[in-house]
Design a protein around this motif. Structure first.
Motif, PDB file in Angstrom:
ATOM      1  N   ALA A  56     -39.264 -58.049  57.553  1.00  0.00           N
ATOM      2  CA  ALA A  56     -38.927 -56.734  58.118  1.00  0.00           C
ATOM      3  C   ALA A  56     -39.095 -56.681  59.628  1.00  0.00           C
ATOM      4  O   ALA A  56     -39.997 -57.289  60.193  1.00  0.00           O
ATOM      5  CB  ALA A  56     -39.802 -55.661  57.473  1.00  0.00           C
ATOM      6  N   GLY A  57     -38.228 -55.905  60.263  1.00  0.00           N
ATOM      7  CA  GLY A  57     -38.413 -55.579  61.678  1.00  0.00           C
ATOM      8  C   GLY A  57     -38.966 -54.181  61.836  1.00  0.00           C
ATOM      9  O   GLY A  57     -39.557 -53.839  62.852  1.00  0.00           O
ATOM     10  N   LEU A  58     -38.732 -53.370  60.805  1.00  0.00           N
ATOM     11  CA  LEU A  58     -39.237 -51.995  60.778  1.00  0.00           C
ATOM     12  C   LEU A  58     -39.908 -51.760  59.428  1.00  0.00           C
ATOM     13  O   LEU A  58     -39.319 -52.032  58.377  1.00  0.00           O
ATOM     14  CB  LEU A  58     -38.087 -50.991  60.972  1.00  0.00           C
ATOM     15  N   VAL A  59     -41.119 -51.254  59.480  1.00  0.00           N
ATOM     16  CA  VAL A  59     -41.861 -50.916  58.265  1.00  0.00           C
ATOM     17  C   VAL A  59     -41.996 -49.393  58.219  1.00  0.00           C
ATOM     18  O   VAL A  59     -42.412 -48.775  59.208  1.00  0.00           O
ATOM     19  CB  VAL A  59     -43.257 -51.578  58.274  1.00  0.00           C
ATOM     20  N   VAL A  60     -41.623 -48.818  57.070  1.00  0.00           N
ATOM     21  CA  VAL A  60     -41.715 -47.364  56.892  1.00  0.00           C
ATOM     22  C   VAL A  60     -42.729 -47.074  55.794  1.00  0.00           C
ATOM     23  O   VAL A  60     -42.660 -47.670  54.715  1.00  0.00           O
ATOM     24  CB  VAL A  60     -40.340 -46.760  56.499  1.00  0.00           C
ATOM     25  N   TRP A  61     -43.665 -46.171  56.078  1.00  0.00           N
ATOM     26  CA  TRP A  61     -44.580 -45.680  55.052  1.00  0.00           C
ATOM     27  C   TRP A  61     -44.170 -44.249  54.748  1.00  0.00           C
ATOM     28  O   TRP A  61     -44.207 -43.384  55.629  1.00  0.00           O
ATOM     29  CB  TRP A  61     -46.026 -45.714  55.546  1.00  0.00           C
ATOM     30  N   MET A  62     -43.786 -44.011  53.510  1.00  0.00           N
ATOM     31  CA  MET A  62     -43.311 -42.675  53.115  1.00  0.00           C
ATOM     32  C   MET A  62     -44.175 -42.164  51.959  1.00  0.00           C
ATOM     33  O   MET A  62     -44.270 -42.818  50.924  1.00  0.00           O
ATOM     34  CB  MET A  62     -41.835 -42.755  52.697  1.00  0.00           C
ATOM     35  N   HIS A  63     -44.758 -40.977  52.149  1.00  0.00           N
ATOM     36  CA  HIS A  63     -45.664 -40.481  51.101  1.00  0.00           C
ATOM     37  C   HIS A  63     -46.042 -39.020  51.354  1.00  0.00           C
ATOM     38  O   HIS A  63     -45.928 -38.524  52.488  1.00  0.00           O
ATOM     39  CB  HIS A  63     -46.941 -41.336  51.087  1.00  0.00           C
ATOM     40  N   PRO A  64     -46.552 -38.346  50.330  1.00  0.00           N
ATOM     41  CA  PRO A  64     -47.164 -37.035  50.564  1.00  0.00           C
ATOM     42  C   PRO A  64     -48.569 -37.237  51.129  1.00  0.00           C
ATOM     43  O   PRO A  64     -49.232 -38.228  50.802  1.00  0.00           O
ATOM     44  CB  PRO A  64     -47.243 -36.426  49.149  1.00  0.00           C
ATOM     45  N   VAL A  65     -48.997 -36.330  51.985  1.00  0.00           N
ATOM     46  CA  VAL A  65     -50.374 -36.379  52.492  1.00  0.00           C
ATOM     47  C   VAL A  65     -51.314 -35.864  51.396  1.00  0.00           C
ATOM     48  O   VAL A  65     -51.108 -34.793  50.840  1.00  0.00           O
ATOM     49  CB  VAL A  65     -50.514 -35.527  53.777  1.00  0.00           C
TER      50      VAL A  65
END
Ligand SMILES: Cc1cc2nc3c(=O)[nH]c(=O)nc-3n(C[C@H](O)[C@H](O)[C@H](O)COP(=O)(O)O)c2cc1C
Length: 195
Positions: A56-65
């Protein structure tokens, strides 16, 4: 490529994060890891995750807090995958220079994250550990996409956030894949609420 780590413990009950994921999941060059589907027993395949991050060149973390932080399995993913000697420590540079985009939703509205609000502090105070996790591993911290008041947002507003996120990722891909456009704006669109 983009490696998107989707950390929702109950994806079938998610409205906000599911809409955000649906808005981007068909992008070419995007690899999604639905963390709770892949590792329901919390037995993370560290080698596979590190290999995906290397691609990866871009890492995305997607989640509810959850409780001012990330859901438990994403925390565990940090603990296992961001290992000493690989992500940080002497000579470790596996994540160095990779872009990092944090996409998170909150139940609390934007104004609740203020000195006079129920959470008493600006949201940026709570984002610090996530940001420093990325920075400590020498990742390039992009301006996060934080969507407040997720429960109360209409479908149209959530859809706009999803579209803004999609455009941001498309811009990143165009820039990195070298589509010839050097004037692409990868900053968040004005439809997304910052922390
Ligand atoms: C266990 C738990 C803890 C939560 N903690 C917070 C919190 O600290 N701050 C906040 O604003 N919302 C909190 N929420 C609300 C969630 O962030 C909210 O339900 C979520 O962002 C909505 O996204 P979804 O539709 O994808 O589930 C919490 C919810 C749960 C279930």
């Amino acid at each position: 490529m983009i490696y998107l780590v989707f950390a929702h413990p109950y994806p079938s009950q998610s409205r906000a994060n599911q809409m955000l994921l649906d808005a981007v999941r068909d992008l070419p060059g995007l690899e999604v890891c639905a963390l709770y589907d892949r590792y329901p027993d919390f037995d993370i395949d560290v080698g596979a995750e590190q290999a995906a991050l290397m691609r990866a060149g871009l890492v995305v973390w997607m989640h509810p807090v959850y409780w001012y932080s990330v859901p438990g399995l994403l925390k565990h993913w940090f603990d296992k995958v961001f290992a000493y000697g690989w992500a940080y420590g002497d000579g470790a540079a596996a994540l160095q220079g990779k872009d990092c985009l944090w996409v998170a939703t909150t139940g609390g509205k934007a104004e609740s994250y203020s000195a006079n609000g129920i959470h008493e502090r600006p949201f940026a105070d709570f984002s610090r550990p996530i940001e420093e996790t990325a920075r400590f591993c020498r990742m390039n911290w992009l301006e996060p996409c934080i969507i407040h008041g997720a429960h109360d947002l209409a479908e149209t507003a959530l859809g706009a956030h999803g579209q803004a996120l999609r455009e941001r990722l498309e811009a990143w891909l165009a820039l990195k894949v070298g589509a010839g456009n050097t004037a692409i704006d990868v900053s968040p669109s004005n439809t997304a609420t910052g922390p």
